[in-house]
Design a protein around this motif. Structure first.
Motif, PDB file in Angstrom:
ATOM      1  N   CYS A 120      10.433   7.032  -1.449  1.00  0.00           N
ATOM      2  CA  CYS A 120       9.710   5.779  -1.273  1.00  0.00           C
ATOM      3  C   CYS A 120       8.457   6.017  -0.450  1.00  0.00           C
ATOM      4  CB  CYS A 120      10.589   4.733  -0.605  1.00  0.00           C
ATOM      5  SG  CYS A 120       9.781   3.127  -0.548  1.00  0.00           S
ATOM      6  N   ASN A 121       7.324   5.646  -1.007  1.00  0.00           N
ATOM      7  CA  ASN A 121       6.032   5.908  -0.383  1.00  0.00           C
ATOM      8  C   ASN A 121       5.287   4.596  -0.144  1.00  0.00           C
ATOM      9  OD1 ASN A 121       3.888   7.545   0.515  1.00  0.00           O
ATOM     10  ND2 ASN A 121       2.900   7.449  -1.496  1.00  0.00           N
ATOM     11  N   LEU A 122       6.049   3.523   0.047  1.00  0.00           N
ATOM     12  CA  LEU A 122       5.414   2.209   0.102  1.00  0.00           C
ATOM     13  C   LEU A 122       5.357   1.656   1.526  1.00  0.00           C
ATOM     14  CD1 LEU A 122       7.307   0.699  -2.955  1.00  0.00           C
ATOM     15  CD2 LEU A 122       4.896   1.345  -2.909  1.00  0.00           C
ATOM     16  N   PHE A 147       4.506  13.880  -8.478  1.00  0.00           N
ATOM     17  CA  PHE A 147       4.991  12.571  -8.074  1.00  0.00           C
ATOM     18  C   PHE A 147       6.511  12.520  -8.117  1.00  0.00           C
ATOM     19  CE2 PHE A 147       6.035   8.127  -8.839  1.00  0.00           C
ATOM     20  CZ  PHE A 147       5.350   7.540  -7.793  1.00  0.00           C
ATOM     21  N   ASP A 148       7.108  12.148  -7.017  1.00  0.00           N
ATOM     22  CA  ASP A 148       8.567  11.989  -7.001  1.00  0.00           C
ATOM     23  C   ASP A 148       8.881  10.503  -6.892  1.00  0.00           C
ATOM     24  OD1 ASP A 148      11.311  13.416  -5.033  1.00  0.00           O
ATOM     25  OD2 ASP A 148      11.258  11.897  -6.603  1.00  0.00           O
ATOM     26  N   PRO A 149       9.331   9.907  -7.993  1.00  0.00           N
ATOM     27  CA  PRO A 149       9.526   8.451  -7.958  1.00  0.00           C
ATOM     28  C   PRO A 149      10.636   8.026  -7.001  1.00  0.00           C
ATOM     29  CG  PRO A 149      10.403   9.370  -9.987  1.00  0.00           C
ATOM     30  CD  PRO A 149       9.701  10.486  -9.279  1.00  0.00           C
ATOM     31  N   GLN A 204       6.294   1.740  -7.454  1.00  0.00           N
ATOM     32  CA  GLN A 204       5.415   2.786  -6.930  1.00  0.00           C
ATOM     33  C   GLN A 204       4.938   3.738  -8.032  1.00  0.00           C
ATOM     34  OE1 GLN A 204       7.096   4.916  -3.699  1.00  0.00           O
ATOM     35  NE2 GLN A 204       8.735   5.867  -4.882  1.00  0.00           N
ATOM     36  N   PHE A 260      -0.087   5.337 -10.862  1.00  0.00           N
ATOM     37  CA  PHE A 260      -0.805   5.646 -12.101  1.00  0.00           C
ATOM     38  C   PHE A 260      -1.838   4.594 -12.494  1.00  0.00           C
ATOM     39  CE2 PHE A 260       2.559   8.641 -12.161  1.00  0.00           C
ATOM     40  CZ  PHE A 260       2.082   9.712 -12.897  1.00  0.00           C
ATOM     41  N   TRP A 311      -1.274   8.807  -3.174  1.00  0.00           N
ATOM     42  CA  TRP A 311      -0.473   9.120  -4.358  1.00  0.00           C
ATOM     43  C   TRP A 311      -0.876  10.465  -4.932  1.00  0.00           C
ATOM     44  CZ3 TRP A 311       3.394   5.965  -4.599  1.00  0.00           C
ATOM     45  CH2 TRP A 311       3.238   4.614  -4.235  1.00  0.00           C
ATOM     46  N   MET A 360       1.993   1.880  -9.261  1.00  0.00           N
ATOM     47  CA  MET A 360       0.890   1.945  -8.298  1.00  0.00           C
ATOM     48  C   MET A 360       0.195   3.304  -8.344  1.00  0.00           C
ATOM     49  SD  MET A 360       2.382   0.028  -4.923  1.00  0.00           S
ATOM     50  CE  MET A 360       0.967   0.301  -3.877  1.00  0.00           C
ATOM     51  N   THR A 416       0.845  -1.191   0.000  1.00  0.00           N
ATOM     52  CA  THR A 416       0.000   0.000   0.000  1.00  0.00           C
ATOM     53  C   THR A 416       0.883   1.244   0.000  1.00  0.00           C
ATOM     54  OG1 THR A 416      -0.094  -0.200   2.391  1.00  0.00           O
ATOM     55  CG2 THR A 416      -2.011  -0.982   1.184  1.00  0.00           C
ATOM     56  N   ALA A 417       0.214   2.406  -0.099  1.00  0.00           N
ATOM     57  CA  ALA A 417       0.957   3.662  -0.103  1.00  0.00           C
ATOM     58  C   ALA A 417       0.984   4.223   1.310  1.00  0.00           C
ATOM     59  CB  ALA A 417       0.299   4.662  -1.039  1.00  0.00           C
ATOM     60  N   THR A 465      -0.369  12.155  -8.555  1.00  0.00           N
ATOM     61  CA  THR A 465       0.236  11.929  -9.872  1.00  0.00           C
ATOM     62  C   THR A 465       0.800  13.217 -10.461  1.00  0.00           C
ATOM     63  OG1 THR A 465      -1.993  12.013 -10.737  1.00  0.00           O
ATOM     64  CG2 THR A 465      -1.002   9.837 -10.556  1.00  0.00           C
ATOM     65  N   GLU A 466       0.352  14.372  -9.942  1.00  0.00           N
ATOM     66  CA  GLU A 466       0.905  15.642 -10.456  1.00  0.00           C
ATOM     67  C   GLU A 466       2.322  15.869  -9.935  1.00  0.00           C
ATOM     68  OE1 GLU A 466      -2.567  15.871  -9.339  1.00  0.00           O
ATOM     69  OE2 GLU A 466      -2.825  15.321 -11.458  1.00  0.00           O
TER      70      GLU A 466
END
Lengths: 653, 84
Positions: free
Chosen positions: A213-215, A208-210, B50, B55, A203, B53, A198-199, A205-206
């Motif tokens: 780590c947001n997991l 978003f910093d890959p 992630q 998107f 999230w 996840m 899960t996050a 999407t605008e």
């Protein structure tokens, strides 16, 4: 140094400090559950950070200490003085190792042997770790019951009655930068029964910093907690591991282990800034102040041309002057830290010293919240440690003597700090034997600190002051603790170097007080050295407007005095030898002059030469010399020499 | 590179390392409805995971890797898992 190691050194020291504070508090109050938790968390987190590096003996030792603290926390092991002692020894060793890592990047050669010895001391208390029911808090378990309920089928399929371990793994947001791949870690868990990804936060999407780590990974596995912990051994603070057995339907009643997430509390809003950056800022402000002084000069020049412009320039100059002053004070405040930074290290060290000498001591600390400049707070550690060591070793008598004198068997040492005006006063008081003046006088003669006749003429307080004389040590026998070849003279010179003073008072039979008075902030002056004959004197650079070389024939006699012309102004000339009452030499053809300002006037002062400039703490004159006109104070040179610093306006009169 | 844009699909292949996260993100942002083909993917770095996840796109194919197929596909799949 590697940034990761640097971070480790900072955090490691804090954690060692936290653990030792907690353990010392526990010694006084073994029932303090908050302290037990806190010590456990500190050791746990420290062990976790050690895991990043190849410091195996340290990691192993801390692992054992953590287990022991875990046993205490879970009520499986009572708190005893011996156990606290063993744990404090581990923390002490870790402290030494951190120092070694800072110096050499590695643990000392004997680390493995030391770790084995300390580990063995804890071993007897680790055997009786029979599992008992542990009640973790409701919040800790909410995720767990949800996870088990959602995956009931999978758990049943895996086989009812088997050990099931639940793991909640929240990788740190910056884990990718540390080279971690949480997926790889999760993949390596054996016998996976369920995995929920899960996050941590919703999230976006605008934005978003890959790489943050947001997991959150929640897992059930059929291996036991130890096996699961082995997988997360490098990130122990990011995983909560709970073993549930044998009936997973009611995990709350069967918890054997619950590893709490560490490092989430202590929400102090601070920013850690490297001290050198603050110093760089202070330097810039110093230059700003000098640059600002140029404006006053400019306003002066302008007044000859345009009075209105000059007034405006003056107003603007005053404004900038005020702001620069504010800024300077703000930066100085940034460098202010509480004395606790240094004081907090002492309880453990005093306990350690007392333990080695077989003395029993109560140590009180107060005033640790008093703030001072960082260099002062850091600088007092060594001298204070020496004073405390002396108090334990030579001040406090052994138990039999104390009983014979009808004193409590436990000696009392108090470390106290107070603020008075601009000064901080730190005193170390013991209730020991006091200083034997007769012995001081005798030793001073024996060791030729002063000649015998001089010793006899000293009054009591001056005789007491002899303990600070170089080459004097009151220890008649050299002990392991105090006999390290440094005496109280080292304390005095260290405190002098910080611009402070140290005095001693003592009452025979009742105890001794060593009092340090220190400035709250260091006032650094740039000093220019001038030479007359063979002597050197310092002059604060602010009082020097310029330095010149002029030919002797440009000097004109005006009645009793002399003068010369520079840039169309006539400047009177004085000789420094005359001002100081020193014998004058014949004048060379080419003379050196520094121009000082006295009020609105410019005055040339003839010297024999200029030497280097340096930054130093200016120490005011003490005692009889304190009111002497023309002398600002003294500055300590790098080689230990003392330079007299002149007050030029005062000298000119 | 193990992530490419191919015939209206974003195709993930082999072991997708952390370096794939950024290009994958750009593909997803620039191609709002583009589905993802994970058939050839054998591993996803957590950073790549992630992105997927966040998107949640429609997926093509079954991953050859059973771990991915079993545990990861359900959390990254959009409205439907379309089989080829």
């Amino acid at each position: 140094m590697d940034e990761l190691v640097e971070q480790f050194l900072i955090e490691g020291r804090e954690l060692v400090q936290q653990a030792s504070d907690d353990l010392l508090a526990l010694e006084g109050n073994p029932a303090d559950a908050g302290r037990i938790d806190s010590a456990f968390r500190a050791v746990h987190t420290l062990k976790g950070s050690v895991g990043f590096f190849d410091f195996a003996p340290m990691a192993d030792l801390l692992h054992r200490a953590e287990d022991l603290l875990g046993a205490i926390r879970d009520g499986r092991q009572p708190v005893t003085k011996v156990i606290i002692g063993a744990l404090l020894d581990c923390i002490g060793a870790s402290d030494d190792w951190i120092d070694s890592i800072e110096r050499t990047g590695a643990l000392p050669a004997d680390a493995a042997i030391v770790a084995r010895g300390l580990g063995a001391a804890m071993a007897p208390y680790l055997r009786s770790t029979a599992p008992v029911g542990v009640t973790a808090s409701e919040a800790d378990l909410e995720w767990l019951s949800g996870l088990v309920t959602r995956n009931r089928d999978a758990v049943d399929t895996a086989g009812a009655g088997r050990t099931i371990t639940a793991i909640r793994y929240t990788p740190s947001p910056d884990c990718f930068f540390l080279g971690d791949d949480p997926m790889a870690l999760v993949r390596s868990i054996p016998d996976l029964i369920a995995l929920e990804i899960t996050a941590r936060e919703a999230w976006s999407t605008e934005k978003f910093d890959p790489f943050v780590c947001n997991l959150v990974f929640q897992m059930l596995t059929a291996v036991d907690a130890d096996a699961a912990r082995a997988v997360f051994r490098f990130v122990p603070d990011q995983a909560i591991i709970v073993e549930t057995q044998p009936n997973p339907a009611a995990p709350q009643t069967d918890l054997r282990t619950a590893v709490a997430e560490g490092g989430r509390d202590g929400a102090v809003r601070t920013l850690r800034v490297d001290a050198t950056r603050i110093d760089a800022l202070a330097d810039i402000i110093g230059e700003l102040i000098v640059a600002k002084n140029g404006l006053a000069h400019l306003a002066d020049k302008a007044s000859a041309v345009d009075a209105k412009l000059a007034r405006e320039l003056n107003a603007s100059q005053a404004n900038i002057d005020r702001l620069a002053g504010d800024m300077h004070r703000a930066v100085m405040t940034m460098r202010m830290i509480p004395l606790s930074r240094t004081f907090q290290r002492f309880p453990r060290l005093v306990r350690d010293i007392a333990g080695r000498l077989g003395k029993s001591i109560t140590f009180h600390v107060s005033g640790e919240e008093v703030e001072a400049d960082k260099s002062i707070v850091d600088g007092i550690f060594e001298p204070l440690l020496h004073v405390l060591r002396n108090a334990v070793d030579h001040g406090i008598e052994d138990a039999e003597t104390r009983i014979a004198k009808q004193k409590p068997t436990e000696g009392l040492i108090q470390l106290e700090a107070k603020r008075t005006n601009d000064q901080i006063v730190i005193s170390v008081t013991d209730d020991g034997a006091g200083i034997d003046l007769g012995m001081i006088r005798r030793l001073a003669k024996d060791r030729n600190v002063l000649d015998a006749a001089a010793v006899d003429t000293l009054d009591d307080s001056a005789a007491l002051d002899l303990i600070f004389a170089p080459g004097f040590s009151t220890a008649s026998e050299v002990t392991d603790v105090s006999g390290r070849g440094v005496g109280m003279d080292a304390v005095r010179s260290a405190i002098d170097g910080l611009g402070g003073r140290v005095v001693v008072t003592s009452a025979r039979g009742a105890g001794t007080t060593i009092q340090l008075s220190l400035p709250q902030a260091l006032v650094i002056n740039t000093i220019m050295t001038v030479r007359v004959g063979d002597e050197h004197f310092g002059v604060p650079i602010e009082s020097v407007q310029e330095t010149l070389r002029i030919a002797a024939d440009r000097i004109v006699r005006i009645r009793e005095g002399e003068a010369f012309v520079v840039r169309n102004r006539t400047v009177p000339l004085l000789r420094l030898t005359d001002l100081l009452g020193l014998p004058g030499a014949t004048r060379p053809d080419d003379i050196r002059v520094l121009i000082a300002s006295s009020g609105d006037e410019r005055i040339g002062i003839e010297v024999d030469g200029f030497a280097e400039r340096f930054d130093a703490v200016l120490r005011p004159m003490q005692g009889l010399l304190s009111g002497m006109p023309g002398i600002l104070g003294t500055a300590l040179l790098g080689d230990g020499q003392v330079l007299m610093v002149l007050d030029l306006p005062g000298l000119i009169g | 590179m193990s992530v490419i844009l191919d015939a209206g699909k974003i195709v993930l292949r082999n072991d997708c390392p952390i370096e794939d996260a950024e290009p994958l993100l750009v593909f997803l942002q620039n191609n709002p409805d583009c589905p993802i083909d994970i058939e050839g993917a054998t591993n996803l770095h957590a950073a790549v995971l992630q992105v997927l996840m966040a998107f949640k796109r429609d997926l093509f194919g079954r991953s050859r890797d059973s771990f991915l197929q079993e545990w990861v596909v359900p959390v990254i799949a959009g409205h439907a898992v379309s089989l080829t």
